[in-house]
Design an enzyme around this catalytic site. Structure first.
Site, PDB file in Angstrom:
ATOM      1  N   LYS A   1       0.854  -1.186   0.000  1.00  9.88           N
ATOM      2  CA  LYS A   1       0.000   0.000   0.000  1.00  9.88           C
ATOM      3  C   LYS A   1       0.890   1.236   0.000  1.00  9.88           C
ATOM      4  O   LYS A   1       1.692   1.432   0.916  1.00  9.88           O
ATOM      5  CB  LYS A   1      -0.909  -0.008   1.228  1.00  9.88           C
ATOM      6  CG  LYS A   1      -1.771   1.242   1.331  1.00  9.88           C
ATOM      7  CD  LYS A   1      -2.754   1.154   2.468  1.00  9.88           C
ATOM      8  CE  LYS A   1      -3.566   2.426   2.601  1.00  9.88           C
ATOM      9  NZ  LYS A   1      -4.559   2.338   3.668  1.00  9.88           N
ATOM     10  N   LYS A  24      -2.041  -1.547  -3.924  1.00  5.72           N
ATOM     11  CA  LYS A  24      -2.917  -0.382  -3.846  1.00  5.72           C
ATOM     12  C   LYS A  24      -2.112   0.897  -3.897  1.00  5.72           C
ATOM     13  O   LYS A  24      -1.123   0.987  -3.179  1.00  5.72           O
ATOM     14  CB  LYS A  24      -3.694  -0.452  -2.524  1.00  5.72           C
ATOM     15  CG  LYS A  24      -4.568   0.751  -2.245  1.00  5.72           C
ATOM     16  CD  LYS A  24      -5.111   0.691  -0.850  1.00  5.72           C
ATOM     17  CE  LYS A  24      -5.927   1.945  -0.603  1.00  5.72           C
ATOM     18  NZ  LYS A  24      -6.420   2.027   0.737  1.00  5.72           N
TER      19      LYS A  24
HETATM   20  C1  PBG Z   1      -7.440   3.289   5.581  1.00  5.09           C
HETATM   21  C2  PBG Z   1      -7.677   3.187   4.128  1.00  5.09           C
HETATM   22  C3  PBG Z   1      -7.477   4.136   3.116  1.00  5.09           C
HETATM   23  C4  PBG Z   1      -7.962   3.570   1.935  1.00  5.09           C
HETATM   24  C5  PBG Z   1      -8.410   2.298   2.259  1.00  5.09           C
HETATM   25  N1  PBG Z   1      -8.207   2.065   3.614  1.00  5.09           N
HETATM   26  C6  PBG Z   1      -7.003   5.529   3.151  1.00  5.09           C
HETATM   27  C7  PBG Z   1      -5.680   5.887   3.611  1.00  5.09           C
HETATM   28  O1  PBG Z   1      -4.796   5.055   3.792  1.00  5.09           O
HETATM   29  O2  PBG Z   1      -5.508   7.072   3.829  1.00  5.09           O
HETATM   30  C8  PBG Z   1      -7.985   4.249   0.598  1.00  5.09           C
HETATM   31  C9  PBG Z   1      -9.054   3.792  -0.327  1.00  5.09           C
HETATM   32  C10 PBG Z   1      -9.358   4.700  -1.452  1.00  5.09           C
HETATM   33  O3  PBG Z   1      -8.725   5.750  -1.670  1.00  5.09           O
HETATM   34  O4  PBG Z   1     -10.286   4.357  -2.181  1.00  5.09           O
HETATM   35  N2  PBG Z   1      -6.130   3.287   5.989  1.00  5.09           N
END
Ligand code: PBG
Length: 341
Positions: free
Chosen positions: A213, A266
Protein backbone atom coordinates in the site's frame (compact mmCIF):
# COMPACT_ATOMS: atom_id res chain seq x y z
CA UNK A 1 -18.90 -29.18 -56.61
CA UNK A 2 -15.18 -29.34 -56.50
CA UNK A 3 -13.10 -26.36 -57.43
CA UNK A 4 -10.24 -27.03 -59.73
CA UNK A 5 -6.95 -25.56 -58.72
CA UNK A 6 -4.22 -25.72 -61.30
CA UNK A 7 -0.78 -26.76 -60.16
CA UNK A 8 0.61 -23.43 -61.38
CA UNK A 9 -1.74 -21.54 -59.01
CA UNK A 10 -0.50 -23.59 -56.02
CA UNK A 11 3.09 -22.93 -56.93
CA UNK A 12 2.41 -19.22 -57.30
CA UNK A 13 0.67 -19.08 -53.91
CA UNK A 14 3.46 -20.93 -52.16
CA UNK A 15 6.02 -18.61 -53.68
CA UNK A 16 4.13 -15.43 -52.80
CA UNK A 17 5.09 -13.59 -49.62
CA UNK A 18 2.83 -14.47 -46.66
CA UNK A 19 0.42 -11.83 -45.53
CA UNK A 20 0.89 -10.71 -41.94
CA UNK A 21 -2.52 -9.36 -41.04
CA UNK A 22 -3.36 -9.18 -37.32
CA UNK A 23 -6.45 -7.25 -38.38
CA UNK A 24 -8.00 -10.57 -39.53
CA UNK A 25 -8.76 -11.16 -35.83
CA UNK A 26 -10.50 -7.79 -35.48
CA UNK A 27 -12.89 -8.01 -38.42
CA UNK A 28 -16.09 -8.56 -36.49
CA UNK A 29 -17.36 -8.38 -32.94
CA UNK A 30 -17.80 -12.18 -33.01
CA UNK A 31 -14.14 -12.73 -33.86
CA UNK A 32 -12.99 -10.08 -31.38
CA UNK A 33 -15.02 -11.75 -28.64
CA UNK A 34 -13.61 -15.16 -29.61
CA UNK A 35 -9.99 -14.07 -29.27
CA UNK A 36 -10.44 -11.71 -26.31
CA UNK A 37 -7.77 -12.55 -23.72
CA UNK A 38 -9.13 -10.73 -20.70
CA UNK A 39 -12.72 -10.53 -19.53
CA UNK A 40 -13.74 -8.82 -16.28
CA UNK A 41 -16.63 -10.56 -14.56
CA UNK A 42 -18.80 -9.09 -11.79
CA UNK A 43 -17.46 -11.95 -9.65
CA UNK A 44 -13.97 -10.44 -9.92
CA UNK A 45 -15.09 -7.24 -8.21
CA UNK A 46 -15.23 -6.27 -4.54
CA UNK A 47 -17.57 -3.39 -3.71
CA UNK A 48 -16.51 -0.97 -0.93
CA UNK A 49 -19.29 0.43 1.30
CA UNK A 50 -19.11 3.24 3.87
CA UNK A 51 -21.33 2.59 6.87
CA UNK A 52 -22.49 5.33 9.27
CA UNK A 53 -24.31 5.13 12.64
CA UNK A 54 -28.13 5.31 12.79
CA UNK A 55 -27.96 8.96 13.95
CA UNK A 56 -26.70 10.02 10.53
CA UNK A 57 -28.24 10.16 7.07
CA UNK A 58 -27.51 8.63 3.69
CA UNK A 59 -25.23 11.20 2.04
CA UNK A 60 -23.54 11.17 -1.36
CA UNK A 61 -19.80 11.83 -1.25
CA UNK A 62 -19.17 15.13 -3.05
CA UNK A 63 -15.98 13.98 -4.76
CA UNK A 64 -17.33 10.48 -5.53
CA UNK A 65 -20.61 10.71 -7.48
CA UNK A 66 -22.63 7.51 -7.02
CA UNK A 67 -20.91 6.61 -3.72
CA UNK A 68 -22.80 7.13 -0.46
CA UNK A 69 -22.34 7.03 3.27
CA UNK A 70 -24.97 4.44 4.20
CA UNK A 71 -26.81 3.47 7.36
CA UNK A 72 -26.84 -0.24 8.15
CA UNK A 73 -30.18 -0.95 6.49
CA UNK A 74 -29.13 0.92 3.35
CA UNK A 75 -25.82 -0.94 3.30
CA UNK A 76 -27.72 -4.24 3.47
CA UNK A 77 -29.99 -3.14 0.61
CA UNK A 78 -26.99 -2.05 -1.47
CA UNK A 79 -25.27 -5.37 -0.80
CA UNK A 80 -28.45 -7.17 -1.86
CA UNK A 81 -28.63 -5.20 -5.09
CA UNK A 82 -24.93 -5.80 -5.83
CA UNK A 83 -25.36 -9.52 -5.18
CA UNK A 84 -28.28 -9.68 -7.60
CA UNK A 85 -26.04 -8.06 -10.22
CA UNK A 86 -23.36 -10.71 -9.70
CA UNK A 87 -20.98 -9.04 -7.24
CA UNK A 88 -19.88 -11.59 -4.64
CA UNK A 89 -17.99 -9.53 -2.07
CA UNK A 90 -18.23 -6.21 -0.24
CA UNK A 91 -15.53 -4.38 1.72
CA UNK A 92 -16.82 -2.45 4.71
CA UNK A 93 -15.52 0.83 6.16
CA UNK A 94 -17.06 2.41 9.26
CA UNK A 95 -17.66 5.95 10.43
CA UNK A 96 -18.08 5.74 14.21
CA UNK A 97 -20.18 7.91 16.52
CA UNK A 98 -17.12 8.86 18.57
CA UNK A 99 -13.34 9.04 18.07
CA UNK A 100 -10.45 8.98 20.55
CA UNK A 101 -6.68 8.65 20.62
CA UNK A 102 -6.64 4.86 20.19
CA UNK A 103 -9.72 4.25 18.04
CA UNK A 104 -11.54 2.27 20.73
CA UNK A 105 -14.91 2.66 18.99
CA UNK A 106 -13.60 0.27 16.33
CA UNK A 107 -14.12 -2.75 18.56
CA UNK A 108 -17.56 -1.71 19.82
CA UNK A 109 -19.72 -4.76 19.05
CA UNK A 110 -22.60 -2.41 18.15
CA UNK A 111 -20.47 -0.25 15.83
CA UNK A 112 -21.54 0.46 12.24
CA UNK A 113 -19.24 -2.16 10.68
CA UNK A 114 -20.16 -4.90 13.18
CA UNK A 115 -23.87 -4.14 12.65
CA UNK A 116 -23.50 -4.10 8.87
CA UNK A 117 -21.64 -7.43 8.91
CA UNK A 118 -24.48 -8.98 10.92
CA UNK A 119 -27.15 -7.42 8.71
CA UNK A 120 -25.57 -8.46 5.43
CA UNK A 121 -24.83 -11.97 6.69
CA UNK A 122 -28.45 -12.31 7.82
CA UNK A 123 -30.12 -10.95 4.68
CA UNK A 124 -27.59 -11.79 1.95
CA UNK A 125 -25.85 -14.83 3.45
CA UNK A 126 -24.00 -15.81 0.27
CA UNK A 127 -22.29 -12.41 0.05
CA UNK A 128 -18.66 -12.55 1.17
CA UNK A 129 -18.14 -9.83 3.75
CA UNK A 130 -14.69 -8.32 4.14
CA UNK A 131 -14.05 -5.79 6.91
CA UNK A 132 -11.29 -3.20 6.55
CA UNK A 133 -9.07 -3.16 9.63
CA UNK A 134 -7.46 0.19 10.37
CA UNK A 135 -7.66 2.83 13.08
CA UNK A 136 -7.69 6.02 10.99
CA UNK A 137 -11.49 6.22 10.75
CA UNK A 138 -11.70 5.81 14.53
CA UNK A 139 -8.88 8.01 15.88
CA UNK A 140 -9.33 11.72 16.59
CA UNK A 141 -5.89 12.42 15.03
CA UNK A 142 -6.74 10.46 11.85
CA UNK A 143 -3.61 8.30 11.86
CA UNK A 144 -3.65 4.53 11.46
CA UNK A 145 -2.09 3.79 14.85
CA UNK A 146 -1.06 5.03 18.27
CA UNK A 147 0.76 8.40 18.29
CA UNK A 148 3.97 8.73 20.29
CA UNK A 149 6.21 11.74 20.76
CA UNK A 150 9.93 11.16 20.12
CA UNK A 151 11.74 14.36 21.17
CA UNK A 152 8.98 16.57 19.85
CA UNK A 153 8.51 14.53 16.66
CA UNK A 154 5.20 12.71 16.55
CA UNK A 155 5.03 9.30 14.93
CA UNK A 156 2.85 6.20 14.83
CA UNK A 157 4.19 3.53 17.17
CA UNK A 158 4.20 0.16 15.48
CA UNK A 159 4.08 -2.28 18.37
CA UNK A 160 1.62 -0.34 20.52
CA UNK A 161 -0.74 -0.37 17.52
CA UNK A 162 -0.72 -4.14 16.93
CA UNK A 163 -2.88 -5.14 19.95
CA UNK A 164 -5.50 -2.56 18.90
CA UNK A 165 -5.65 -3.94 15.37
CA UNK A 166 -5.99 -7.43 16.85
CA UNK A 167 -8.96 -6.32 18.97
CA UNK A 168 -10.61 -4.70 15.96
CA UNK A 169 -10.05 -7.73 13.72
CA UNK A 170 -11.39 -10.14 16.34
CA UNK A 171 -14.45 -7.93 16.83
CA UNK A 172 -15.23 -7.94 13.09
CA UNK A 173 -14.65 -11.70 12.92
CA UNK A 174 -16.95 -12.24 15.92
CA UNK A 175 -19.65 -10.25 14.10
CA UNK A 176 -19.35 -12.71 11.20
CA UNK A 177 -16.85 -11.25 8.72
CA UNK A 178 -15.49 -13.80 6.24
CA UNK A 179 -12.24 -11.86 5.84
CA UNK A 180 -10.51 -9.04 7.63
CA UNK A 181 -8.43 -6.67 5.54
CA UNK A 182 -5.69 -4.83 7.45
CA UNK A 183 -4.89 -1.55 5.66
CA UNK A 184 -2.76 0.11 8.33
CA UNK A 185 0.71 -0.93 7.07
CA UNK A 186 2.16 -1.65 10.53
CA UNK A 187 4.94 -4.23 10.47
CA UNK A 188 3.97 -7.66 11.77
CA UNK A 189 0.21 -7.06 11.79
CA UNK A 190 -0.69 -10.01 9.59
CA UNK A 191 1.01 -12.47 11.94
CA UNK A 192 -0.42 -10.71 14.99
CA UNK A 193 -3.97 -10.78 13.63
CA UNK A 194 -3.62 -14.40 12.42
CA UNK A 195 -2.52 -15.45 15.90
CA UNK A 196 -5.35 -13.49 17.54
CA UNK A 197 -7.95 -15.14 15.29
CA UNK A 198 -6.46 -18.62 15.65
CA UNK A 199 -6.25 -18.25 19.43
CA UNK A 200 -10.01 -17.73 19.50
CA UNK A 201 -10.80 -20.64 17.22
CA UNK A 202 -11.52 -18.30 14.28
CA UNK A 203 -9.35 -20.30 11.91
CA UNK A 204 -11.84 -20.01 9.04
CA UNK A 205 -11.68 -16.22 8.94
CA UNK A 206 -9.31 -15.18 6.16
CA UNK A 207 -6.93 -12.25 5.87
CA UNK A 208 -6.82 -10.07 2.78
CA UNK A 209 -3.64 -8.07 3.38
CA UNK A 210 -3.10 -4.58 2.02
CA UNK A 211 0.49 -5.70 1.49
CA UNK A 212 1.87 -3.14 -0.94
CA UNK A 213 0.00 0.00 0.00
CA UNK A 214 1.63 3.17 -1.24
CA UNK A 215 1.49 6.66 0.30
CA UNK A 216 -0.67 7.99 -2.50
CA UNK A 217 -2.33 11.22 -3.52
CA UNK A 218 -5.10 9.08 -5.02
CA UNK A 219 -6.69 8.51 -1.58
CA UNK A 220 -7.98 12.09 -1.30
CA UNK A 221 -11.68 11.46 -2.01
CA UNK A 222 -11.70 8.40 0.28
CA UNK A 223 -10.65 10.55 3.20
CA UNK A 224 -13.68 12.74 2.58
CA UNK A 225 -15.90 9.64 2.39
CA UNK A 226 -14.42 7.98 5.50
CA UNK A 227 -13.68 11.24 7.35
CA UNK A 228 -10.21 9.86 8.04
CA UNK A 229 -7.75 12.56 6.93
CA UNK A 230 -4.70 12.81 9.22
CA UNK A 231 -4.97 15.91 11.41
CA UNK A 232 -1.19 16.54 11.18
CA UNK A 233 1.61 15.21 9.02
CA UNK A 234 1.05 12.43 6.50
CA UNK A 235 1.26 8.64 6.26
CA UNK A 236 4.74 8.36 4.78
CA UNK A 237 6.34 6.68 7.79
CA UNK A 238 4.06 3.67 7.36
CA UNK A 239 2.71 3.61 3.79
CA UNK A 240 5.19 2.87 1.00
CA UNK A 241 7.19 5.25 -1.17
CA UNK A 242 5.60 5.23 -4.66
CA UNK A 243 9.08 4.89 -6.15
CA UNK A 244 9.73 1.43 -4.70
CA UNK A 245 8.89 -1.69 -6.69
CA UNK A 246 11.26 -4.26 -5.16
CA UNK A 247 10.19 -3.21 -1.69
CA UNK A 248 6.57 -3.95 -2.67
CA UNK A 249 7.54 -7.56 -3.39
CA UNK A 250 9.36 -7.71 -0.06
CA UNK A 251 6.23 -6.47 1.75
CA UNK A 252 4.10 -9.07 -0.01
CA UNK A 253 6.63 -11.77 0.83
CA UNK A 254 6.45 -10.90 4.54
CA UNK A 255 2.62 -10.95 4.53
CA UNK A 256 2.57 -14.33 2.79
CA UNK A 257 4.99 -15.67 5.43
CA UNK A 258 2.78 -14.29 8.20
CA UNK A 259 -0.30 -16.05 6.86
CA UNK A 260 -2.12 -13.74 4.44
CA UNK A 261 -4.68 -15.56 2.27
CA UNK A 262 -5.00 -12.80 -0.35
CA UNK A 263 -2.44 -10.05 -0.96
CA UNK A 264 -3.17 -6.61 -2.33
CA UNK A 265 -1.52 -3.88 -4.35
CA UNK A 266 -2.92 -0.38 -3.85
CA UNK A 267 -3.56 1.89 -5.73
CA UNK A 268 -3.96 0.07 -9.04
CA UNK A 269 -3.47 2.28 -12.09
CA UNK A 270 -0.14 3.90 -11.30
CA UNK A 271 1.08 0.49 -10.02
CA UNK A 272 0.18 -1.95 -12.82
CA UNK A 273 3.83 -3.02 -12.99
CA UNK A 274 3.70 -4.02 -9.32
CA UNK A 275 0.51 -6.02 -9.92
CA UNK A 276 2.22 -7.86 -12.79
CA UNK A 277 5.33 -8.62 -10.75
CA UNK A 278 3.22 -9.79 -7.80
CA UNK A 279 1.25 -12.10 -10.09
CA UNK A 280 4.48 -13.56 -11.51
CA UNK A 281 6.10 -13.99 -8.08
CA UNK A 282 3.35 -15.36 -5.81
CA UNK A 283 0.74 -18.11 -6.25
CA UNK A 284 -1.84 -16.52 -3.91
CA UNK A 285 -4.79 -14.52 -5.26
CA UNK A 286 -3.75 -10.94 -6.00
CA UNK A 287 -6.20 -8.13 -5.30
CA UNK A 288 -5.77 -4.61 -6.66
CA UNK A 289 -7.52 -1.55 -5.21
CA UNK A 290 -8.88 0.78 -7.88
CA UNK A 291 -8.91 3.62 -5.34
CA UNK A 292 -11.11 6.65 -4.78
CA UNK A 293 -9.00 9.15 -6.76
CA UNK A 294 -8.93 6.82 -9.77
CA UNK A 295 -12.72 6.63 -9.61
CA UNK A 296 -13.21 10.36 -9.10
CA UNK A 297 -11.02 11.27 -12.08
CA UNK A 298 -13.19 9.16 -14.38
CA UNK A 299 -16.41 10.59 -12.96
CA UNK A 300 -15.19 14.19 -13.11
CA UNK A 301 -13.95 13.95 -16.69
CA UNK A 302 -17.11 12.12 -17.79
CA UNK A 303 -19.28 14.76 -16.12
CA UNK A 304 -17.57 17.41 -18.26
CA UNK A 305 -18.08 15.33 -21.36
CA UNK A 306 -14.33 14.96 -21.82
CA UNK A 307 -14.35 11.16 -21.81
CA UNK A 308 -16.92 8.39 -22.25
CA UNK A 309 -17.27 7.28 -18.60
CA UNK A 310 -18.58 3.70 -19.03
CA UNK A 311 -16.09 2.99 -21.79
CA UNK A 312 -13.16 4.25 -19.72
CA UNK A 313 -14.42 2.28 -16.69
CA UNK A 314 -14.34 -0.91 -18.77
CA UNK A 315 -10.91 -0.14 -20.14
CA UNK A 316 -9.49 0.58 -16.68
CA UNK A 317 -10.92 -2.55 -15.04
CA UNK A 318 -9.73 -4.66 -17.97
CA UNK A 319 -6.22 -3.20 -17.70
CA UNK A 320 -6.03 -4.05 -14.00
CA UNK A 321 -7.10 -7.62 -14.65
CA UNK A 322 -4.76 -7.91 -17.64
CA UNK A 323 -1.89 -6.73 -15.42
CA UNK A 324 -2.54 -9.79 -13.26
CA UNK A 325 -5.13 -8.95 -10.62
CA UNK A 326 -7.54 -11.76 -9.76
CA UNK A 327 -9.73 -9.43 -7.72
CA UNK A 328 -10.43 -5.74 -8.15
CA UNK A 329 -11.75 -3.59 -5.31
CA UNK A 330 -13.65 -0.82 -7.07
CA UNK A 331 -16.35 1.79 -6.51
CA UNK A 332 -17.45 0.99 -10.07
CA UNK A 333 -18.50 -2.54 -9.02
CA UNK A 334 -22.26 -2.02 -8.94
CA UNK A 335 -22.34 0.09 -12.11
CA UNK A 336 -20.13 -2.39 -13.96
CA UNK A 337 -22.09 -5.44 -12.80
CA UNK A 338 -25.45 -3.93 -13.67
CA UNK A 339 -24.23 -3.00 -17.14
CA UNK A 340 -22.64 -6.44 -17.61
CA UNK A 341 -25.91 -8.40 -17.38
C1 PBG B 1 -7.44 3.29 5.58
C2 PBG B 1 -7.68 3.19 4.13
C3 PBG B 1 -7.48 4.14 3.12
C4 PBG B 1 -7.96 3.57 1.93
C5 PBG B 1 -8.41 2.30 2.26
N1 PBG B 1 -8.21 2.07 3.61
C6 PBG B 1 -7.00 5.53 3.15
C7 PBG B 1 -5.68 5.89 3.61
O1 PBG B 1 -4.80 5.06 3.79
O2 PBG B 1 -5.51 7.07 3.83
C8 PBG B 1 -7.98 4.25 0.60
C9 PBG B 1 -9.05 3.79 -0.33
C10 PBG B 1 -9.36 4.70 -1.45
O3 PBG B 1 -8.73 5.75 -1.67
O4 PBG B 1 -10.29 4.36 -2.18
N2 PBG B 1 -6.13 3.29 5.99
Amino acid sequence: MTTKISSSTITDTAAAPLTRRPRRLRRSESIRTMVRETVVRPEDLIYPLFVVPPSRARVEIGSMPGVFQLRVREAVETAQRAFEAGVRAVLLFGLPETKDGIGSSSWDPTGPVQSAIEGIKRHVPAMTVIADVCLCEYTDHGHCGVIVDHDGVKDVDNDQTLPLLMKQAVSFAAAGADFVAPSDMMDGRIGAIRRALDGRGMTDVGIMAYSAKFASGFYGPFREAAESAPQFGDRRTYQMDPANGREALHEIDIDVEEGADIVMVKPALAYLDIIRQARDSFPLPIAAYNVSGEYSMVKAAAERGWIDGPRVMNEILTSIKRAGADLIITYHALEFAEAFR
